[in-house]
Design a protein around this motif. Sequence first.
Motif, PDB file in Angstrom:
ATOM      1  N   GLY A  38       7.997  -2.687   3.214  1.00 33.56           N
ATOM      2  CA  GLY A  38       8.229  -2.470   4.646  1.00 33.56           C
ATOM      3  C   GLY A  38       7.895  -1.044   5.050  1.00 33.56           C
ATOM      4  N   PHE A  39       8.313  -0.068   4.231  1.00 35.09           N
ATOM      5  CA  PHE A  39       7.988   1.328   4.532  1.00 35.09           C
ATOM      6  C   PHE A  39       6.484   1.549   4.504  1.00 35.09           C
ATOM      7  N   LYS A  40       5.810   0.959   3.516  1.00 37.60           N
ATOM      8  CA  LYS A  40       4.374   1.138   3.390  1.00 37.60           C
ATOM      9  C   LYS A  40       3.640   0.544   4.594  1.00 37.60           C
ATOM     10  N   GLU A  41       4.048  -0.646   5.037  1.00 39.69           N
ATOM     11  CA  GLU A  41       3.423  -1.266   6.204  1.00 39.69           C
ATOM     12  C   GLU A  41       3.672  -0.442   7.461  1.00 39.69           C
ATOM     13  N   GLU A  42       4.863   0.098   7.594  1.00 38.99           N
ATOM     14  CA  GLU A  42       5.198   0.887   8.781  1.00 38.99           C
ATOM     15  C   GLU A  42       4.417   2.199   8.796  1.00 38.99           C
ATOM     16  N   LEU A  43       4.148   2.771   7.633  1.00 34.53           N
ATOM     17  CA  LEU A  43       3.337   3.988   7.582  1.00 34.53           C
ATOM     18  C   LEU A  43       1.888   3.701   7.959  1.00 34.53           C
TER      19      LEU A  43
END
Length: 57
Positions: A38-43
């Motif tokens: 989720g963090f990677k997609e949001e970045l």
Amino acid sequence: MFGLGWPEVGIIALVAVIIFGPKKIPELGSALGKTLRGFKEELKNPSDDTNPEKTEE
């Protein structure tokens, strides 16, 4: 890995198994993986509603 050698990683893994139990470890790994994804997609694709610089009046 983060300045840790294999003996330190082994001790951390052993302590995790003792604290959480062998049945809980896969669940924790899965939750951690989903969170990191989720963090990677949001970045990669930040959404407009989380940008504090843009304010609507």
